[in-house]
Each structure stands twice: as C-alpha cells, then as structure tokens.
Design a protein around this motif. Structure first.
Motif, PDB file in Angstrom:
ATOM      1  N   GLN A  78     -17.285  37.691  12.112  1.00  0.00           N
ATOM      2  CA  GLN A  78     -16.154  38.441  12.650  1.00  0.00           C
ATOM      3  C   GLN A  78     -16.636  39.664  13.421  1.00  0.00           C
ATOM      4  OE1 GLN A  78     -12.777  37.749  12.450  1.00  0.00           O
ATOM      5  NE2 GLN A  78     -13.255  35.788  11.474  1.00  0.00           N
TER       6      GLN A  78
ATOM      7  N   TRP B 141     -10.010  39.194   6.704  1.00  0.00           N
ATOM      8  CA  TRP B 141      -9.953  40.653   6.702  1.00  0.00           C
ATOM      9  C   TRP B 141      -9.271  41.183   7.962  1.00  0.00           C
ATOM     10  CZ3 TRP B 141     -15.701  42.079   5.154  1.00  0.00           C
ATOM     11  CH2 TRP B 141     -15.922  41.665   3.837  1.00  0.00           C
ATOM     12  N   ASP B 142      -8.607  42.328   7.804  1.00  0.00           N
ATOM     13  CA  ASP B 142      -8.065  43.074   8.942  1.00  0.00           C
ATOM     14  C   ASP B 142      -8.811  44.396   9.077  1.00  0.00           C
ATOM     15  OD1 ASP B 142      -6.447  44.012  11.041  1.00  0.00           O
ATOM     16  OD2 ASP B 142      -5.080  44.967   9.634  1.00  0.00           O
ATOM     17  N   ARG B 143      -8.744  45.213   8.029  1.00  0.00           N
ATOM     18  CA  ARG B 143      -9.496  46.468   7.991  1.00  0.00           C
ATOM     19  C   ARG B 143     -10.292  46.532   6.701  1.00  0.00           C
ATOM     20  NH1 ARG B 143      -6.289  51.223  11.200  1.00  0.00           N
ATOM     21  NH2 ARG B 143      -5.230  49.877  12.703  1.00  0.00           N
TER      22      ARG B 143
ATOM     23  N   THR C 228     -11.550  42.738  14.928  1.00  0.00           N
ATOM     24  CA  THR C 228     -10.841  42.537  16.190  1.00  0.00           C
ATOM     25  C   THR C 228     -10.637  41.063  16.521  1.00  0.00           C
ATOM     26  OG1 THR C 228     -12.959  42.750  17.345  1.00  0.00           O
ATOM     27  CG2 THR C 228     -11.554  44.723  17.221  1.00  0.00           C
ATOM     28  N   LYS C 229     -11.664  40.238  16.253  1.00  0.00           N
ATOM     29  CA  LYS C 229     -11.543  38.814  16.570  1.00  0.00           C
ATOM     30  C   LYS C 229     -12.717  38.055  15.960  1.00  0.00           C
ATOM     31  CE  LYS C 229     -14.068  39.010  20.933  1.00  0.00           C
ATOM     32  NZ  LYS C 229     -14.323  38.280  22.157  1.00  0.00           N
TER      33      LYS C 229
ATOM     34  N   LYS D  98     -12.301  48.000  11.651  1.00  0.00           N
ATOM     35  CA  LYS D  98     -11.221  47.053  11.902  1.00  0.00           C
ATOM     36  C   LYS D  98     -11.791  45.784  12.517  1.00  0.00           C
ATOM     37  CE  LYS D  98      -6.996  46.199  14.550  1.00  0.00           C
ATOM     38  NZ  LYS D  98      -6.462  45.358  13.459  1.00  0.00           N
TER      39      LYS D  98
END
Length: 266
Positions: free
Chosen positions: A247, A194-196, A207-208, A205
C-alpha cells in the motif's frame, strides 16, 4: 494482535540498490534521502530497472556527508557524491507523467554511471525550490514527493510476503518489492484494509494500493530478470489490469520512526 515495524528502507538514487536503516526522519516527501537523486537519459527521462535490470548491481550506502556508490560485482569501483554536490544548473526531467526541474549533480558522476551501465546517462537531484506535487486527489496537506514512482511511502506486511512465497516454487526476498516500511503481525494483506495509522507517534494515510510491474522480477543481487513473482501475483492479486501488492501512503506530520515502533491502524 501487536503490529510492529520490522524493516525500514530507503533508495537514495531511484532504481539503484536500497539501504536498510534502524531509524529515519519522516518528511512530507518521504523518508530522509529517499529517492532524492535519479538517473536520466539523453532526453531527460528517468531510467529504471524495468529496461535496465543491471541497475540493481549499483549499491548505494550513506556516509556522514554524502552517498557512496559501488558495483556489487566489481571491486574498486567506488564513487563518492557529497550531499551538497550540484552544478547549480537546472534540467527539465520527466518521470512518468510529471515534468520537474532538477539539479545536475556532477559531470564526473555522469561519466562513472555511464561507464557502469554501458549507456549514456546523467545524475540529477531534487531541487528544494522545485516541488513535485502529488495529484490533488491524494493530497491532504499539499504533499509533494521526490523521485518515487508516485507516492512518498510504501508499506508491506511480512505476512503478505510469506503468503506469496508459499505459492512460489522459489521464495523471493522483500527487496523485490522495494518497500519503505515492513511490519510483522496481523494476517496476510491486512494493510489492504487500512485507511490511517500511527507508526510510533507519526500519523500516516493510505492513498492507494501499489500496482506492481516487471521490476518485481529483477533479482536485486544479480541484476537479472525472471517471470516471478509477478506471474504468480497476477493469478490472485489482479484487479482490472493491475497487479496489487503493498500500500502507498503519505505522512500527515513529520517525525522520527525506528524499527520496533508499534503500528496502530485508526
């Protein structure tokens, strides 16, 4: 496949017992009340279960006007801390590479925690006028964070834990990983891609990835350490020198989320 928020957790005092919620306000710095207080040693450095696993035995609950502390193995050991409690004095405290000015809470609370943990410590809380900023490479809208290790939010899929538990002789509960948000639906480790995403109407969002440490080996009900699940995770979830599980993320807006809300990656 439908992905749904199934668990929501906060840890008002860093490294103490967590609280399961049905819903929560989302702030830029994290879920409401999440890691807004912290215990520090005589040098002002944060304390955690990494070196004091019995911190897990101190359980936090919410009342209308504050926090209520108990010891999981000792009856009649309660302490009430009003949300408004502080001495007005600032103390420079250190959490990993960050230094921040935090408010001293109450000498009586310091004494209670020192007695419970058998070591001298002081309770501090975040000051609204002294922000702990995220590193610029993770910021979108100048986000800040409370006393969490690095990021305001941590999300993990139930399928990811289920996959890990199939590899363990003795399954572990999700509380070993101290997430804020747990979801059902999707394959194991789907969150890695996933990104957002939207959780209900609130945008987040990633992040890491979350690098895991010996805190995952602390039994949250007994306050004792073992080598699992970190040993098994290190055999298949290691990247470089880091063992990854879950995440980290930030909220791109404020709002309110509840268990049962849909999660939509975008």
């Amino acid at each position: 496949m439908k992905i749904t928020l199934s668990g929501l957790y906060i840890y008002p005092i860093k490294s103490l017992g967590g609280i399961s919620l049905s819903g929560s306000k989302v702030h830029q710095s994290g879920l409401q009340h999440d890691r807004q207080w912290m215990l520090v040693d005589a040098q002002g450095t944060f304390m955690s279960q990494r070196s004091l696993p019995h911190m897990a035995l101190l359980q936090v609950s919410l009342s209308e006007d504050g926090l209520y502390l108990t010891h999981k193995l000792q009856k009649g050991s309660g302490l009430h801390i009003p949300f408004s409690a502080d001495t007005g004095r600032l103390l420079e405290v250190r959490i990993w590479d960050d230094s921040v000015d935090a408010l001293e809470v109450d000498p009586a609370a310091d004494e209670w925690f020192s007695d419970m943990l058998h070591t001298s410590c002081k309770l501090v809380k975040m000051s609204s006028s002294h922000k702990r900023w995220l590193k610029k490479k993770y910021q979108v809208n100048q986000e800040h964070v409370g006393f969490a290790d690095s990021m305001p939010f941590l999300i993990i899929g139930q399928s990811s834990l289920d996959d890990l538990n199939k590899r363990l002789d003795t399954p572990v509960p999700m509380d070993r990983f101290r997430p804020n948000m747990v979801f059902t639906g999707g394959p194991a480790y789907v969150e890695d891609g996933w990104d957002r995403f939207f959780l209900g109407s609130v945008p987040f969002k990633i992040t890491k990835p979350c690098a895991r440490c010996v805190m995952t080996t602390v039994d949250q009900q007994r306050g004792t350490k073992n080598r699992e699940p970190l040993y098994t995770l290190s055999r298949y979830r290691k990247l470089g020198k880091k063992v990854l599980f879950g995440q980290n993320g930030i909220a791109l807006d404020e709002g309110y989320i509840t268990c049962g809300d849909a999660i939509l990656p975008v």
